[in-house]
Design a protein around this motif. Structure first.
Motif, mmCIF file in Angstrom:
data_model
loop_
_atom_site.group_PDB
_atom_site.id
_atom_site.type_symbol
_atom_site.label_atom_id
_atom_site.label_comp_id
_atom_site.label_asym_id
_atom_site.label_seq_id
_atom_site.Cartn_x
_atom_site.Cartn_y
_atom_site.Cartn_z
ATOM 1 N N HIS A 24 -3.290 10.250 -2.109
ATOM 2 C CA HIS A 24 -4.348 10.079 -1.150
ATOM 3 C C HIS A 24 -5.573 9.569 -2.014
ATOM 4 O O HIS A 24 -6.624 9.570 -1.370
ATOM 5 C CB HIS A 24 -4.804 11.345 -0.414
ATOM 6 N N ASP A 25 -5.687 9.364 -3.362
ATOM 7 C CA ASP A 25 -6.538 9.019 -4.126
ATOM 8 C C ASP A 25 -7.417 7.467 -3.603
ATOM 9 O O ASP A 25 -6.558 6.947 -2.835
ATOM 10 C CB ASP A 25 -6.271 8.713 -5.534
ATOM 11 N N LEU A 26 -8.360 7.501 -4.134
ATOM 12 C CA LEU A 26 -9.079 6.132 -3.411
ATOM 13 C C LEU A 26 -8.566 5.078 -3.938
ATOM 14 O O LEU A 26 -8.264 4.740 -5.217
ATOM 15 C CB LEU A 26 -10.713 6.328 -3.826
ATOM 16 N N LEU A 27 -8.228 4.136 -3.068
ATOM 17 C CA LEU A 27 -7.834 2.608 -3.436
ATOM 18 C C LEU A 27 -8.780 1.890 -3.110
ATOM 19 O O LEU A 27 -9.772 1.669 -2.271
ATOM 20 C CB LEU A 27 -6.431 2.362 -2.591
ATOM 21 N N TRP A 28 -9.066 0.843 -4.189
ATOM 22 C CA TRP A 28 -9.971 -0.288 -3.840
ATOM 23 C C TRP A 28 -9.252 -1.399 -3.607
ATOM 24 O O TRP A 28 -8.137 -1.895 -4.171
ATOM 25 C CB TRP A 28 -10.413 -0.633 -5.339
ATOM 26 N N LEU A 29 -9.550 -1.953 -2.408
ATOM 27 C CA LEU A 29 -8.773 -3.186 -1.624
ATOM 28 C C LEU A 29 -9.667 -4.179 -1.323
ATOM 29 O O LEU A 29 -10.726 -4.097 -0.819
ATOM 30 C CB LEU A 29 -7.957 -2.583 -0.225
ATOM 31 N N GLN A 39 -5.656 11.463 5.488
ATOM 32 C CA GLN A 39 -6.319 11.662 4.243
ATOM 33 C C GLN A 39 -6.277 10.700 3.229
ATOM 34 O O GLN A 39 -6.682 10.867 2.133
ATOM 35 C CB GLN A 39 -5.794 13.114 3.721
ATOM 36 N N ASP A 40 -5.552 9.483 3.296
ATOM 37 C CA ASP A 40 -5.817 8.408 2.603
ATOM 38 C C ASP A 40 -7.187 7.709 2.419
ATOM 39 O O ASP A 40 -7.883 7.756 3.682
ATOM 40 C CB ASP A 40 -4.995 7.207 3.198
ATOM 41 N N ARG A 41 -7.404 7.502 1.370
ATOM 42 C CA ARG A 41 -8.864 6.973 1.088
ATOM 43 C C ARG A 41 -8.784 5.648 0.506
ATOM 44 O O ARG A 41 -8.189 5.353 -0.420
ATOM 45 C CB ARG A 41 -9.840 7.943 0.220
ATOM 46 N N CYS A 42 -9.937 4.897 1.078
ATOM 47 C CA CYS A 42 -9.739 3.294 0.757
ATOM 48 C C CYS A 42 -11.369 3.099 0.683
ATOM 49 O O CYS A 42 -12.191 3.404 1.353
ATOM 50 C CB CYS A 42 -9.232 2.412 1.656
ATOM 51 N N GLN A 43 -11.688 2.166 -0.164
ATOM 52 C CA GLN A 43 -12.989 1.360 -0.189
ATOM 53 C C GLN A 43 -12.516 -0.263 -0.365
ATOM 54 O O GLN A 43 -11.683 -0.580 -0.981
ATOM 55 C CB GLN A 43 -13.706 1.847 -1.435
ATOM 56 N N PHE A 44 -13.350 -1.096 0.388
ATOM 57 C CA PHE A 44 -12.941 -2.481 0.342
ATOM 58 C C PHE A 44 -14.127 -3.577 -0.085
ATOM 59 O O PHE A 44 -15.470 -3.135 0.231
ATOM 60 C CB PHE A 44 -12.793 -2.647 1.971
ATOM 61 N N LEU A 45 -13.714 -4.379 -0.767
ATOM 62 C CA LEU A 45 -14.552 -5.405 -0.958
ATOM 63 C C LEU A 45 -14.306 -6.324 0.017
ATOM 64 O O LEU A 45 -13.212 -6.783 0.126
ATOM 65 C CB LEU A 45 -14.076 -6.122 -2.315
ATOM 66 N N ASN A 46 -15.320 -6.366 1.075
ATOM 67 C CA ASN A 46 -14.999 -7.168 2.310
ATOM 68 C C ASN A 46 -15.834 -8.515 2.228
ATOM 69 O O ASN A 46 -16.856 -8.677 1.992
ATOM 70 C CB ASN A 46 -15.781 -6.217 3.280
ATOM 71 N N LEU A 47 -14.948 -9.436 2.607
ATOM 72 C CA LEU A 47 -15.425 -11.112 2.887
ATOM 73 C C LEU A 47 -15.518 -11.016 4.479
ATOM 74 O O LEU A 47 -14.354 -10.893 5.040
ATOM 75 C CB LEU A 47 -14.421 -11.787 2.348
ATOM 76 N N ILE A 106 0.761 -1.119 -0.059
ATOM 77 C CA ILE A 106 -0.106 -0.221 -0.167
ATOM 78 C C ILE A 106 0.922 1.394 0.232
ATOM 79 O O ILE A 106 0.595 2.062 -0.562
ATOM 80 C CB ILE A 106 -0.866 0.109 1.047
ATOM 81 N N LEU A 107 2.075 1.160 0.801
ATOM 82 C CA LEU A 107 2.908 2.496 0.849
ATOM 83 C C LEU A 107 3.552 2.564 -0.892
ATOM 84 O O LEU A 107 3.599 3.693 -1.128
ATOM 85 C CB LEU A 107 3.763 2.088 1.579
ATOM 86 N N SER A 108 3.750 1.616 -1.472
ATOM 87 C CA SER A 108 4.200 1.566 -2.933
ATOM 88 C C SER A 108 3.194 2.215 -3.761
ATOM 89 O O SER A 108 3.374 3.048 -4.555
ATOM 90 C CB SER A 108 4.725 0.170 -3.289
ATOM 91 N N LEU A 109 1.956 1.610 -3.451
ATOM 92 C CA LEU A 109 0.696 2.398 -4.138
ATOM 93 C C LEU A 109 0.540 3.757 -3.914
ATOM 94 O O LEU A 109 0.388 4.604 -4.944
ATOM 95 C CB LEU A 109 -0.380 1.564 -4.112
ATOM 96 N N ARG A 110 0.775 4.140 -2.547
ATOM 97 C CA ARG A 110 0.464 5.646 -2.299
ATOM 98 C C ARG A 110 1.439 6.552 -2.928
ATOM 99 O O ARG A 110 1.372 7.587 -3.196
ATOM 100 C CB ARG A 110 0.268 5.587 -0.570
#
Length: 156
Positions: free
Chosen positions: A16-21, A94-102, A7-11
């Motif tokens: 701070h853009d939205l990451l889908w995780l 200010q990092d933003r994330c949205q999760f596909l959650n199981l 995630i640090l590498s992606l950031r």
């Protein structure tokens, strides 16, 4: 546990853009029927045990890893109870994330519930009728886990 390296590498690339995780969550019950919860360091809220899967990590083993890392509790998977998407989350940095959650129903196997990393300030078992203030989604997941039949719930 600090933010995973991937995630640090992606950031570094997306700021701070939205990451889908891919995310996982556990509704862990002990033999008394109590639910394992932790109080998050970043926002002070009580929550289910949650985590981010590492690239290539299987959801079940990844969730069990998260439960033990965060709480010192060893659990076993019973079954998947819910598949869904969280609302976007903004973290204090200010990092933003949205999760596909199981989400899995789990059972306690061993270990004493305790703060076991830096993600929580408190960890404990709670009777279902005496839960602290949980966000509505986590409360719904506890209720779903109590009545689950082994068939996961998801939006259609």
């Amino acid at each position: 546990m600090p933010t995973p390296d991937f995630i640090l590498s992606l950031r570094e690339k997306v700021g701070h853009d939205l990451l889908w995780l891919p995310g996982v969550a556990a509704v862990v019950f002990n033999p008394a029927g109590e639910v394992l919860l932790c109080r998050r360091t970043d926002n002070g809220r009580w929550t289910l045990i949650t985590g981010i899967l590492e690239p290539g990590e299987e959801p079940g083993p990844g969730l069990l890893r998260e439960v033990e890392e965060e709480t010192g509790v060893q659990a076993r998977l019973e079954h998947l109870i819910h598949v869904g998407t969280t609302d976007p989350i903004m973290f204090p940095n200010q990092d933003r994330c949205q999760f596909l959650n199981l989400v899995f129903r789990c059972a306690w196997v061993a270990g004493s519930a305790r703060v076991n990393d830096d993600e929580s300030t408190d960890v404990g078992w709670f009777a279902v009728d005496e839960l602290p203030d949980l966000n509505p989604r986590h409360r719904m997941l506890v209720d779903l886990a109590r009545s689950s039949t082994g068939v996961p719930v998801f939006e259609v």
